[in-house]
Design a protein around this motif. Structure first.
Motif, PDB file in Angstrom:
ATOM      1  N   TRP A   1      -2.594   9.830   5.459  1.00 25.36           N
ATOM      2  CA  TRP A   1      -2.723   8.664   4.590  1.00 25.36           C
ATOM      3  C   TRP A   1      -3.857   7.760   5.053  1.00 25.36           C
TER       4      TRP A   1
ATOM      5  N   GLN B   1       1.400   1.009  -4.164  1.00 22.70           N
ATOM      6  CA  GLN B   1       2.646   0.337  -3.847  1.00 22.70           C
ATOM      7  C   GLN B   1       2.496  -1.149  -4.149  1.00 22.70           C
TER       8      GLN B   1
ATOM      9  N   TYR C   1      -1.988   7.013  -4.316  1.00 15.60           N
ATOM     10  CA  TYR C   1      -0.687   6.434  -4.562  1.00 15.60           C
ATOM     11  C   TYR C   1      -0.865   4.917  -4.553  1.00 15.60           C
TER      12      TYR C   1
ATOM     13  N   LYS D   1       8.244  -2.753  -4.456  1.00 10.36           N
ATOM     14  CA  LYS D   1       8.438  -1.483  -5.153  1.00 10.36           C
ATOM     15  C   LYS D   1       8.116  -0.313  -4.240  1.00 10.36           C
ATOM     16  N   GLN D   2       8.593   0.843  -4.641  1.00  9.78           N
ATOM     17  CA  GLN D   2       8.320   2.046  -3.869  1.00  9.78           C
ATOM     18  C   GLN D   2       6.905   2.542  -4.141  1.00  9.78           C
ATOM     19  N   ARG D   3       6.384   3.259  -3.194  1.00  6.70           N
ATOM     20  CA  ARG D   3       5.073   3.869  -3.375  1.00  6.70           C
ATOM     21  C   ARG D   3       5.187   4.958  -4.446  1.00  6.70           C
ATOM     22  N   GLU D   4       4.215   4.991  -5.338  1.00  4.34           N
ATOM     23  CA  GLU D   4       4.261   5.952  -6.429  1.00  4.34           C
ATOM     24  C   GLU D   4       2.906   6.643  -6.599  1.00  4.34           C
TER      25      GLU D   4
END
Length: 122
Positions: free
Chosen positions: A112, A39, A37, A43-46
């Motif tokens: 994570w 980030q 992922y 911004k949001q984590r994607e």
């Protein structure tokens, strides 16, 4: 219980390539899937890409054609090969693993990594 060690981040010019690695270690029964992922600031984590233990990949539309994800089940390691990098790829990249801790229980848990910085200059 599960540790994820990431490596391979850094700074490259637009059009360049980087290869990220993430190795899982610790006390667990099996890994269901691993992925990356990212980030960016504000911004949001994607999701960038993930791969199941059976080798089935999923890639975000924004990276298709430029990114390949692969895994080595024997090493509990996942690799992210990123080519034709763009400034908009700049972000902290996090590894995630979904694991089964106990053979007697079907419960899955996610872990994570600490993240690795990828910076692409124009």
């Amino acid at each position: 219980q599960v540790q994820l060690v990431e490596s391979g981040g850094g700074m490259v010019q637009a059009g360049g390539s980087l290869r990220l690695s993430c190795a899982a270690s610790g006390n667990f029964f099996s890994i269901d899937k691993m992925g990356w992922y990212r980030q960016a600031p504000g911004k949001q984590r994607e999701l960038v890409a993930q791969i199941t233990s059976g080798g089935s990949p999923t890639l975000a539309d924004s990276v298709k054609g430029r990114v390949t994800i692969s895994g080595d089940n024997a090493k509990n390691t996942v690799y992210l090969q990123m080519n034709s990098l763009k400034p908009e790829d700049t972000a902290v990249y996090f590894c995630k693993a979904v694991v089964r801790l106990d053979s007697r229980r079907p419960n899955m848990y996610q872990y994570w990594g600490q993240g690795t910085q990828v910076t692409v200059s124009s």
